[in-house]
Design a protein around this motif. Structure first.
Motif, short mmCIF file in Angstrom:
data_model
loop_
_atom_site.label_atom_id
_atom_site.label_comp_id
_atom_site.label_asym_id
_atom_site.label_seq_id
_atom_site.Cartn_x
_atom_site.Cartn_y
_atom_site.Cartn_z
N PRO A 237 0.80 -1.24 0.00
CA PRO A 237 0.00 0.00 0.00
C PRO A 237 0.83 1.28 0.00
CG PRO A 237 -0.85 -1.58 1.60
CD PRO A 237 0.46 -2.10 1.13
N TYR A 238 2.04 1.17 0.57
CA TYR A 238 2.88 2.37 0.66
C TYR A 238 3.64 2.64 -0.62
CZ TYR A 238 1.97 1.83 5.65
OH TYR A 238 1.37 1.70 6.87
N MET A 239 3.62 1.71 -1.53
CA MET A 239 4.39 1.90 -2.76
C MET A 239 3.74 2.94 -3.67
SD MET A 239 7.01 0.05 -2.55
CE MET A 239 7.66 -1.35 -1.66
N ASP A 240 2.43 3.11 -3.60
CA ASP A 240 1.72 4.04 -4.49
C ASP A 240 1.54 5.43 -3.87
OD1 ASP A 240 1.48 1.98 -6.26
OD2 ASP A 240 -0.47 1.33 -5.50
N LEU A 241 1.83 5.66 -2.58
CA LEU A 241 1.67 6.96 -1.93
C LEU A 241 2.84 7.90 -2.23
CD1 LEU A 241 0.40 5.78 1.60
CD2 LEU A 241 -0.96 6.69 -0.30
N SER A 242 2.46 9.21 -2.24
CA SER A 242 3.57 10.19 -2.39
C SER A 242 4.26 10.27 -1.04
CB SER A 242 3.02 11.57 -2.79
OG SER A 242 2.07 12.01 -1.83
N PRO A 243 5.47 9.93 -0.95
CA PRO A 243 6.10 9.79 0.35
C PRO A 243 6.41 11.14 1.00
CG PRO A 243 7.66 9.36 -1.39
CD PRO A 243 6.36 9.59 -2.06
N ASN A 244 6.23 11.14 2.32
CA ASN A 244 6.74 12.24 3.11
C ASN A 244 8.22 11.97 3.25
OD1 ASN A 244 7.40 14.18 4.97
ND2 ASN A 244 5.78 13.65 6.43
N PRO A 245 9.02 12.87 2.82
CA PRO A 245 10.45 12.56 2.75
C PRO A 245 11.01 12.08 4.06
CG PRO A 245 9.97 14.59 1.59
CD PRO A 245 8.71 14.21 2.28
N SER A 246 10.67 12.72 5.14
CA SER A 246 11.26 12.33 6.41
C SER A 246 10.66 11.02 6.93
CB SER A 246 11.09 13.44 7.45
OG SER A 246 9.70 13.70 7.63
N LEU A 247 9.30 10.99 6.90
CA LEU A 247 8.61 9.79 7.40
C LEU A 247 8.88 8.60 6.50
CD1 LEU A 247 6.76 8.56 9.51
CD2 LEU A 247 4.80 9.27 8.10
N ALA A 248 8.84 8.88 5.22
CA ALA A 248 9.10 7.79 4.26
C ALA A 248 10.52 7.27 4.43
CB ALA A 248 8.88 8.28 2.83
N GLN A 249 11.43 8.18 4.67
CA GLN A 249 12.80 7.74 4.84
C GLN A 249 12.93 6.85 6.05
OE1 GLN A 249 15.12 8.53 2.62
NE2 GLN A 249 16.64 7.22 3.67
#
Length: 273
Positions: A237-249
């Motif tokens: 599910p997280y592969m298609d979201l626009s990542p929050n740079p900090s949280l995604a990192q």
């Protein structure tokens, strides 16, 4: 004993006549046997002499009676055997022969009728006995046929039993040979296993590379692979979201660490395998 020997010698001399008496061993048994034979022979000879005398007397009586009848015929009727015609002579001869066959004393009707009746009774008894024997013969033939059929059936059963026994014996022998082979092979494998275990013990083999340990590691690897599958599904599910740079990192780093740990464990297990 001496009296018996004298009687035996006398009897043997009378039996052999001018011929010499054969030599025999003189003992109690042979003397007793010869003495009994001598007594039996004398008794038989006495009976034979009496019978001969009786027959001679009857023959003389028949001759006298025949001469009397011839004289009666010649003087009373004026007939003689020579003056009879050929048919009369033949009839007379037949009458005489019949009387001799029947065993009668004379040729009178009173003598012929009882003799004929006796012969008729004997014939009836013989026919009756013959019919009885025929019935018994038919019954015997019937029983014989049944016995032969039974014998044939029993012989077939015996032949089948012999063949079946031969087959079973061959099968039993084959099974015995196979059992001996299997027993010998099992013993050989047990010896080889014992030698192999002894060699492994002597070489200080690590138990972690045994077949049982490898099978257990393979099961653990399979379980870890099954655990990776739901983790990968969580990341999808997280592969298609626009990542929050900090949280995604942060999430990416956590996921990388988990994947690195799983891959490390997987590689370790694969190395053991």
């Amino acid at each position: 004993m001496c009296e018996k020997i004298e009687k035996v010698n006398s009897w043997l001399s009378a039996v052999f006549g001018d011929q010499p008496v054969p030599h025999f061993e003189v003992n109690t048994r042979t003397v007793d046997i010869l003495y009994q034979l001598a007594q039996s022979s004398e008794a038989r000879c006495s009976d034979t002499s009496l019978l001969i005398e009786d027959l001679k007397q009857k023959a003389s009586e028949y001759q006298a009676e025949g001469a009397h009848l011839q004289e009666v015929l010649l003087q009373g009727v004026g007939l003689s055997y020579a003056s009879l015609s050929k048919p009369a002579s033949d009839y007379l001869s037949a009458l005489v022969d019949t009387a001799m066959v029947l065993g009668v004393r004379d040729t009178s009707l009173g003598s012929f009728m009882p003799a004929v009746n006796n012969l008729t009774n004997e014939l009836l008894e013989a026919e009756k006995s013959n019919r009885r024997l025929e019935r018994e013969l038919r019954a015997l033939r019937k029983r014989l046929g049944a016995t032969l059929v039974l014998r044939s059936t029993l012989q077939e059963d015996v032949n089948k039993s012999v063949k079946s026994q031969a087959v079973e014996s061959a099968q039993a022998e084959e099974r015995l040979l196979n059992m001996d082979f299997v027993t010998a092979k099992a013993k050989e494998l047990a010896n080889r296993r014992e030698r192999a275990e002894a060699q492994l013990v002597s070489r200080n083999m690590d138990k972690s590379i045994t077949h049982e340990a490898i099978v257990k590691l393979s099961e653990e690897v399979t379980a870890l692979k099954q655990e990776i599958i739901p983790l990968k599904k969580k990341l999808e599910p997280y592969m298609d979201l626009s990542p929050n740079p900090s949280l995604a990192q942060v999430k990416i780093e956590e996921a990388k660490r988990e994947l690195a740990a799983i891959d490390s464990q997987l590689e370790m297990n694969m190395d053991f395998k």
